[in-house]
Design an enzyme around this catalytic site. Structure first.
Site, short mmCIF file in Angstrom:
data_model
loop_
_atom_site.label_atom_id
_atom_site.label_comp_id
_atom_site.label_asym_id
_atom_site.label_seq_id
_atom_site.Cartn_x
_atom_site.Cartn_y
_atom_site.Cartn_z
N GLU A 205 0.83 -1.21 0.00
CA GLU A 205 0.00 0.00 0.00
C GLU A 205 0.86 1.26 0.00
O GLU A 205 0.61 2.21 -0.73
CB GLU A 205 -0.91 0.03 1.23
CG GLU A 205 -1.93 -1.09 1.29
CD GLU A 205 -1.43 -2.36 1.99
OE1 GLU A 205 -0.23 -2.66 1.89
OE2 GLU A 205 -2.26 -3.03 2.61
N CYS B 88 -2.45 -2.95 7.16
CA CYS B 88 -1.91 -2.89 8.53
C CYS B 88 -2.10 -1.48 9.09
O CYS B 88 -2.45 -0.54 8.37
CB CYS B 88 -0.43 -3.28 8.53
SG CYS B 88 0.66 -2.00 7.89
N1 THU Z 1 2.16 -6.47 4.08
C1 THU Z 1 1.69 -5.56 3.16
O1 THU Z 1 2.27 -5.40 2.07
N2 THU Z 1 0.60 -4.84 3.49
C2 THU Z 1 -0.09 -4.94 4.66
O2 THU Z 1 -1.00 -4.14 4.90
C3 THU Z 1 0.24 -6.01 5.59
C4 THU Z 1 1.54 -6.70 5.36
C5 THU Z 1 3.37 -7.23 3.74
C6 THU Z 1 4.56 -6.86 4.58
C7 THU Z 1 5.39 -8.11 4.51
O3 THU Z 1 6.19 -8.04 3.34
C8 THU Z 1 4.36 -9.23 4.33
O4 THU Z 1 3.16 -8.60 3.96
C9 THU Z 1 4.11 -10.05 5.59
O5 THU Z 1 3.82 -9.24 6.66
#
Ligand code: THU
Length: 160
Positions: free
Chosen positions: A75, A112
């Site tokens: 994001e 997240c």
């Molecule tokens: N991740 C995202 O790209 N976006 C989120 O909102 C949650 C987590 C990614 C970060 C990391 O590379 C992987 O997902 C596992 O946490």
């Protein structure tokens, strides 16, 4: 004493075919972005597609690093890239999708906490709400009209 209550409103669609054309094509773009993720450590690939007020779509995918704390979420990669290419154009919507090495994700994967704050900054900066379209790999799609539905009591520049 008084009580503050917040309402969260989420549209739930059972399939992409139920979405309007704009949401559907943004979600498809997010799914394309999933394929571009660099996630050798978590094996959890995330794709994001940002739709700008000028009609452009900017993709982002999570980018990991052997030094784990450097990992960047899809994001924020998409939002920061959009803001760099088009600094004065508001963000209208962001679609998010993901794929896990461990299981087929059949429920939407919400952003997240850090990404919620970053999406909120885009709303604040662009002075317009950012619609969210969220799906796992398959299954239901959640659509929200503003990140405030996922982040009540937002922190913003007005406090500074
Ligand atoms: N991740 C995202 O790209 N976006 C989120 O909102 C949650 C987590 C990614 C970060 C990391 O590379 C992987 O997902 C596992 O946490």
């Amino acid at each position: 004493m008084k009580k503050l209550t917040f309402n969260t409103s989420i549209e739930v669609y059972s399939d992409v075919s139920e979405l309007n054309e704009t949401d559907a094509s943004l979600l498809l773009a997010a799914k394309e972005a999933v394929e571009k993720a660099y996630a050798p450590y978590s094996k959890f690939k995330v794709g994001a597609a940002v739709l700008l007020e000028n009609g452009k779509t900017i993709l982002g995918s999570n980018q990991e690093n052997a030094a784990y704390p450097l990992c960047l979420c899809a994001e924020r990669v998409a939002l920061f890239s959009a803001a760099t290419q088009f600094p004065n154009i508001a963000v209208k919507a962001i679609a998010i999708s993901a794929q896990s090495h461990n299981k087929q994700l059949s429920i939407p994967v919400p952003p997240c906490g850090s990404c919620r704050q970053a999406i909120y900054e885009s709303e604040y900066r662009g002075k317009s709400p950012v619609r969210l379209i969220i799906q796992g790999e398959i299954g239901e799609i959640y659509c929200l009209d503003t990140i405030k539905d996922l982040l009540p009591l937002t922190f913003n520049a007005d406090f500074l």
